[in-house]
Design an enzyme around this catalytic site. Structure first.
Site, PDB file in Angstrom:
ATOM      1  N   GLU A   1      19.514 -33.610 -43.793  1.00  0.00           N
ATOM      2  CA  GLU A   1      20.702 -33.678 -42.929  1.00  0.00           C
ATOM      3  C   GLU A   1      21.899 -33.727 -43.854  1.00  0.00           C
ATOM      4  OE1 GLU A   1      20.802 -33.273 -39.863  1.00  0.00           O
ATOM      5  OE2 GLU A   1      18.781 -33.692 -39.177  1.00  0.00           O
TER       6      GLU A   1
ATOM      7  N   ASN B   1      27.787 -43.661 -43.994  1.00  0.00           N
ATOM      8  CA  ASN B   1      28.658 -43.709 -42.813  1.00  0.00           C
ATOM      9  C   ASN B   1      28.020 -44.391 -41.600  1.00  0.00           C
ATOM     10  OD1 ASN B   1      26.877 -41.590 -42.585  1.00  0.00           O
ATOM     11  ND2 ASN B   1      28.351 -40.208 -41.617  1.00  0.00           N
TER      12      ASN B   1
ATOM     13  N   SER C   1      24.934 -35.438 -49.012  1.00  0.00           N
ATOM     14  CA  SER C   1      25.767 -34.264 -49.270  1.00  0.00           C
ATOM     15  C   SER C   1      24.911 -33.074 -49.709  1.00  0.00           C
ATOM     16  CB  SER C   1      26.778 -34.599 -50.357  1.00  0.00           C
ATOM     17  OG  SER C   1      26.075 -34.938 -51.532  1.00  0.00           O
TER      18      SER C   1
ATOM     19  N   GLU D   1      16.488 -34.067 -36.564  1.00  0.00           N
ATOM     20  CA  GLU D   1      16.251 -35.470 -36.246  1.00  0.00           C
ATOM     21  C   GLU D   1      16.382 -35.647 -34.740  1.00  0.00           C
ATOM     22  OE1 GLU D   1      18.836 -37.663 -39.200  1.00  0.00           O
ATOM     23  OE2 GLU D   1      16.832 -38.185 -39.924  1.00  0.00           O
TER      24      GLU D   1
ATOM     25  N   GLY E   1      25.874 -31.803 -45.213  1.00  0.00           N
ATOM     26  CA  GLY E   1      27.280 -31.792 -44.808  1.00  0.00           C
ATOM     27  C   GLY E   1      27.628 -30.644 -43.875  1.00  0.00           C
TER      28      GLY E   1
ATOM     29  N   CYS F   1      29.426 -36.325 -40.491  1.00  0.00           N
ATOM     30  CA  CYS F   1      29.001 -35.031 -41.018  1.00  0.00           C
ATOM     31  C   CYS F   1      29.272 -33.872 -40.070  1.00  0.00           C
ATOM     32  CB  CYS F   1      27.515 -35.087 -41.318  1.00  0.00           C
ATOM     33  SG  CYS F   1      26.590 -35.735 -39.913  1.00  0.00           S
TER      34      CYS F   1
ATOM     35  N   THR G   1      23.488 -33.329 -53.373  1.00  0.00           N
ATOM     36  CA  THR G   1      22.328 -34.224 -53.432  1.00  0.00           C
ATOM     37  C   THR G   1      21.139 -33.565 -52.743  1.00  0.00           C
ATOM     38  OG1 THR G   1      23.800 -36.121 -53.400  1.00  0.00           O
ATOM     39  CG2 THR G   1      21.504 -36.550 -52.877  1.00  0.00           C
TER      40      THR G   1
ATOM     41  N   LYS H   1      15.862 -46.045 -48.788  1.00  0.00           N
ATOM     42  CA  LYS H   1      16.914 -46.451 -49.721  1.00  0.00           C
ATOM     43  C   LYS H   1      18.277 -46.177 -49.090  1.00  0.00           C
ATOM     44  CE  LYS H   1      19.281 -44.365 -52.877  1.00  0.00           C
ATOM     45  NZ  LYS H   1      20.610 -44.979 -52.720  1.00  0.00           N
ATOM     46  N   PRO H   2      19.031 -47.234 -48.781  1.00  0.00           N
ATOM     47  CA  PRO H   2      20.373 -47.005 -48.258  1.00  0.00           C
ATOM     48  C   PRO H   2      21.308 -46.551 -49.375  1.00  0.00           C
ATOM     49  CG  PRO H   2      19.816 -49.363 -48.228  1.00  0.00           C
ATOM     50  CD  PRO H   2      18.710 -48.654 -48.941  1.00  0.00           C
TER      51      PRO H   2
ATOM     52  N   ASP I   1      29.793 -53.675 -43.608  1.00  0.00           N
ATOM     53  CA  ASP I   1      29.223 -52.686 -44.531  1.00  0.00           C
ATOM     54  C   ASP I   1      30.147 -51.464 -44.677  1.00  0.00           C
ATOM     55  OD1 ASP I   1      27.022 -52.638 -46.194  1.00  0.00           O
ATOM     56  OD2 ASP I   1      25.587 -51.944 -44.698  1.00  0.00           O
TER      57      ASP I   1
ATOM     58  N   ILE J   1      31.371 -54.400 -51.020  1.00  0.00           N
ATOM     59  CA  ILE J   1      32.820 -54.556 -50.823  1.00  0.00           C
ATOM     60  C   ILE J   1      33.183 -54.281 -49.368  1.00  0.00           C
ATOM     61  CG2 ILE J   1      35.067 -53.581 -51.469  1.00  0.00           C
ATOM     62  CD1 ILE J   1      33.768 -53.066 -54.254  1.00  0.00           C
TER      63      ILE J   1
HETATM   64  P1  NDP Z   1      25.408 -38.497 -51.219  1.00  0.00           P
HETATM   65  O1  NDP Z   1      24.758 -37.172 -51.176  1.00  0.00           O
HETATM   66  O2  NDP Z   1      26.289 -38.807 -52.363  1.00  0.00           O
HETATM   67  O3  NDP Z   1      24.307 -39.638 -51.169  1.00  0.00           O
HETATM   68  C1  NDP Z   1      23.324 -39.693 -50.160  1.00  0.00           C
HETATM   69  C2  NDP Z   1      22.199 -40.596 -50.608  1.00  0.00           C
HETATM   70  O4  NDP Z   1      21.441 -39.939 -51.627  1.00  0.00           O
HETATM   71  C3  NDP Z   1      22.667 -41.907 -51.217  1.00  0.00           C
HETATM   72  O5  NDP Z   1      21.789 -42.933 -50.832  1.00  0.00           O
HETATM   73  C4  NDP Z   1      22.578 -41.613 -52.689  1.00  0.00           C
HETATM   74  O6  NDP Z   1      22.480 -42.765 -53.482  1.00  0.00           O
HETATM   75  C5  NDP Z   1      21.324 -40.783 -52.756  1.00  0.00           C
HETATM   76  N1  NDP Z   1      21.184 -39.951 -53.938  1.00  0.00           N
HETATM   77  C6  NDP Z   1      22.145 -39.476 -54.763  1.00  0.00           C
HETATM   78  N2  NDP Z   1      21.592 -38.698 -55.738  1.00  0.00           N
HETATM   79  C7  NDP Z   1      20.259 -38.658 -55.513  1.00  0.00           C
HETATM   80  C8  NDP Z   1      19.154 -38.015 -56.150  1.00  0.00           C
HETATM   81  N3  NDP Z   1      19.315 -37.239 -57.211  1.00  0.00           N
HETATM   82  N4  NDP Z   1      17.921 -38.204 -55.641  1.00  0.00           N
HETATM   83  C9  NDP Z   1      17.735 -38.966 -54.539  1.00  0.00           C
HETATM   84  N5  NDP Z   1      18.748 -39.603 -53.892  1.00  0.00           N
HETATM   85  C10 NDP Z   1      19.990 -39.459 -54.367  1.00  0.00           C
HETATM   86  O7  NDP Z   1      26.173 -38.623 -49.840  1.00  0.00           O
HETATM   87  P2  NDP Z   1      27.166 -39.767 -49.365  1.00  0.00           P
HETATM   88  O8  NDP Z   1      26.451 -41.075 -49.333  1.00  0.00           O
HETATM   89  O9  NDP Z   1      28.418 -39.648 -50.134  1.00  0.00           O
HETATM   90  O10 NDP Z   1      27.394 -39.334 -47.843  1.00  0.00           O
HETATM   91  C11 NDP Z   1      28.281 -38.343 -47.478  1.00  0.00           C
HETATM   92  C12 NDP Z   1      27.577 -37.022 -47.265  1.00  0.00           C
HETATM   93  O11 NDP Z   1      26.505 -37.178 -46.345  1.00  0.00           O
HETATM   94  C13 NDP Z   1      28.462 -35.976 -46.674  1.00  0.00           C
HETATM   95  O12 NDP Z   1      28.320 -34.740 -47.326  1.00  0.00           O
HETATM   96  C14 NDP Z   1      27.997 -35.843 -45.255  1.00  0.00           C
HETATM   97  O13 NDP Z   1      28.259 -34.620 -44.663  1.00  0.00           O
HETATM   98  C15 NDP Z   1      26.562 -36.157 -45.360  1.00  0.00           C
HETATM   99  N6  NDP Z   1      26.073 -36.665 -44.090  1.00  0.00           N
HETATM  100  C16 NDP Z   1      25.268 -35.862 -43.317  1.00  0.00           C
HETATM  101  C17 NDP Z   1      24.845 -36.274 -42.080  1.00  0.00           C
HETATM  102  C18 NDP Z   1      23.940 -35.417 -41.246  1.00  0.00           C
HETATM  103  O14 NDP Z   1      23.243 -35.945 -40.393  1.00  0.00           O
HETATM  104  N7  NDP Z   1      23.887 -34.118 -41.436  1.00  0.00           N
HETATM  105  C19 NDP Z   1      25.241 -37.570 -41.531  1.00  0.00           C
HETATM  106  C20 NDP Z   1      26.045 -38.346 -42.433  1.00  0.00           C
HETATM  107  C21 NDP Z   1      26.441 -37.885 -43.664  1.00  0.00           C
HETATM  108  P3  NDP Z   1      23.821 -43.577 -53.889  1.00  0.00           P
HETATM  109  O15 NDP Z   1      24.897 -43.238 -52.946  1.00  0.00           O
HETATM  110  O16 NDP Z   1      23.421 -44.958 -53.766  1.00  0.00           O
HETATM  111  O17 NDP Z   1      24.125 -43.106 -55.281  1.00  0.00           O
END
Ligand code: NDP
Length: 484
Positions: A250, A153, A229, A458, A252, A284, A232, A176-177, A94, A28
């Site tokens: 990496e 992001n 997050s 990283e 939150g 983040c 996760t 895996k994105p 994206d 989307i």
């Molecule tokens: P999520 O934690 O929801 O998802 C991150 C990735 O993990 C996604 O690809 C997700 O899949 C996947 N995932 C979810 N559950 C599992 C599991 N049980 N096992 C393996 N993989 C899993 O984060 P968001 O995508 O919502 O991103 C936002 C978060 O990322 C924020 O908390 C932010 O702070 C953090 N972040 C940290 C950064 C850093 O460098 N420190 C940089 C950018 C963001 P899917 O989404 O497809 O379900």
């Protein structure tokens, strides 16, 4: 303009692969809410095919010289730069981030990572330690098969920040994105292979958390690098621990940005804007708890409101626009929930925080003041365009309050008193600190968190230690004796 439709859902063993058996995931465009493509979640067969391809390709890659590996990564960097505009458009499709940002922050930083780690690859070494006549030498070896899992992001950047050091060290990767932003990583894989990367070394599979979970717990996997997050991160770290896999986490943050009375006002306002509203606040390391010293607070709030009023919330593909929508309807709802909580708990909304009357997931940049440390918006990561201003009196007080969080990703200080700036960053509990700036992330500098914000680093030479391991070899030239 690039056509955002992906060639196929997955990229495995050097080629695009489709498997419509997997659940459909609509792509989307956040700026309009329109469906611009569709991918399919990886079935267990697809996951296994990707892992098997990576496992098979890795030994020959590791056997090449670092210089040979690096040459391919640097070629990929050049190709990315040459395609920067179309890759930036794809990143905008994206994520919804404005092209004004993506042209300078996404494919460009991915190219930087490929160039930097490509350059380092030829100089990766172990060391030699002499013990009299005897000596030990260490061999720097790859970990093997690395899994990368990305947040939504920075889909191009995250795919490269994990892939580049992994490949430089002689590993293979399955990436895996996030299912919210499935497009960009496929292009990273395509470019790497066009640059000469042998088939199987960088694979992309789509899917939700269940696909990620299958990847991180597979016995073939040696290392897991997650950007995501904290909840996760906890799950992924635990799954990786079962197999004693290496991890990079990496996660939150709820980072403090501290502005002293003596700060240069316009620079401090710029810092607060960059720390809260770039990428619509979906970063983040953002400094979302903005501690402002009493004396400068009225002037700071006035200039911040004035400058935010000039933000251009237009078509992200128009380079004049500089503020985009939230990445998804779900993320907008989450952020709106936090804004409602902020109001309910007594914070004062100075500006923003409202939807725009147009399709897509638009939310205007919000500033709260009169925020106290115990309020939800001061404690929990929001991941959206919401800045909280907290007032403080002196250095010791603000330091204690800034550190009073379980997170520790980043922290910033604006002051013209340099001894104070260095004193502060020494005491701030954060992996990345900024003095009179915010959110710079050059590939040459380590990036990562302390406390609950993560494990490992990283970028920079530090990342090498997280994608390789040392074997010690003891060599005896002196006479060997035994007690009997
Ligand atoms: P999520 O934690 O929801 O998802 C991150 C990735 O993990 C996604 O690809 C997700 O899949 C996947 N995932 C979810 N559950 C599992 C599991 N049980 N096992 C393996 N993989 C899993 O984060 P968001 O995508 O919502 O991103 C936002 C978060 O990322 C924020 O908390 C932010 O702070 C953090 N972040 C940290 C950064 C850093 O460098 N420190 C940089 C950018 C963001 P899917 O989404 O497809 O379900």
């Amino acid at each position: 303009m690039i056509d955002p439709k992906p060639t196929a859902s997955h990229f495995i063993n050097g080629a695009y692969v489709e498997d419509t058996e997997g659940a459909a995931i609509d792509v989307i465009y956040p700026a309009t809410g329109e469906v611009i493509g569709r991918v399919h979640s990886a079935t267990p067969q697809i996951v296994q095919a990707a892992l098997a391809a990576a496992k098979a390709a890795q030994p020959a890659w590791a056997a090449m010289t670092g210089t040979e590996r690096g040459r391919i990564l640097r070629r990929a960097a050049d190709m990315m730069r040459a395609q920067n505009r179309s890759l930036s458009e794809l990143e905008t499709y994206d994520t919804g981030k404005p092209l004004q940002e993506t042209l300078v922050a996404d494919a460009t930083s991915a190219a930087d990572a490929l160039e930097y780690f490509g350059g380092l690859a030829g100089s990766l070494t172990g060391e030699h330690v002499q013990f009299g006549e005897d000596f030990v030498y260490t061999i720097r070896e790859p970990l093997g098969l690395c899994v990368g899992i990305g947040a939504w992001n920075y889909p191009t950047q995250i795919a490269a920040w994990k892939g580049a050091p992994a490949l430089a060290c002689g590993n293979a990767m399955v990436f895996k994105p996030s299912e919210t932003t499935p497009l960009c990583a496929l292009k990273v894989a395509e470019i790497l292979h066009e640059a000469g990367l042998p088939a199987g070394l960088y694979n992309v599979v789509q899917g939700l958390g269940d696909v990620g979970a299958a990847l991180v717990s597979d016995p073939l996997v040696d290392k897991v690098s997650l950007t995501g997050s904290l909840p996760t991160g906890r799950k992924v770290y635990a799954a990786a621990a079962e197999g004693m896999r290496h991890v990079t986490m990496e996660l939150g943050g709820k980072s403090p940005l501290i502005i002293f009375d003596d700060a240069e006002l316009e620079a401090a306002v710029s810092g607060a804007i960059l720390a809260n509203f770039y990428s619509s606040g979906q970063i983040c390391s953002n400094g979302t708890r903005v501690f402002v010293q009493k004396g400068i607070k009225p002037a700071f709030l006035k200039r911040l409101s004035e400058r935010l009023a000039t933000a251009v919330l237009g078509d992200p593909m128009d380079e004049a626009s500089n503020f985009g929508p939230m990445v998804s309807e779900r993320q907008r709802d989450i952020v709106e929930g936090f804004i409602a909580k902020g109001k309910a708990e007594g914070a004062r909304l100075v500006c923003g925080g409202t939807r725009l009357d147009r399709p897509g997931f638009w939310l205007t940049p919000a500033v709260f003041t009169d925020v106290t440390d115990q309020m939800t918006i001061a404690k929990e990561e929001i991941f959206g365009p919401v800045l909280s201003v907290l007032e403080f009196d002196d250095e010791a007080e603000v330091l204690a309050r800034a550190n009073d969080t379980d997170y520790g990703l980043a922290a910033g200080v604006f002051t013209q008193n340099l001894p104070r700036a260095h004193r502060m960053v020494k005491a701030l509990e954060a992996g990345t600190c900024y003095i009179n700036t915010y959110n710079d992330a050059p590939v040459e500098a380590p990036f990562g968190g302390v406390k609950l914000s993560g494990v490992g680093r990283e970028n920079s030479k530090a990342a090498i230690n997280h994608y390789s391991q040392l074997k010690s070899v003891y060599v005896r030239l002196s006479q060997l004796e035994a007690p009997y």
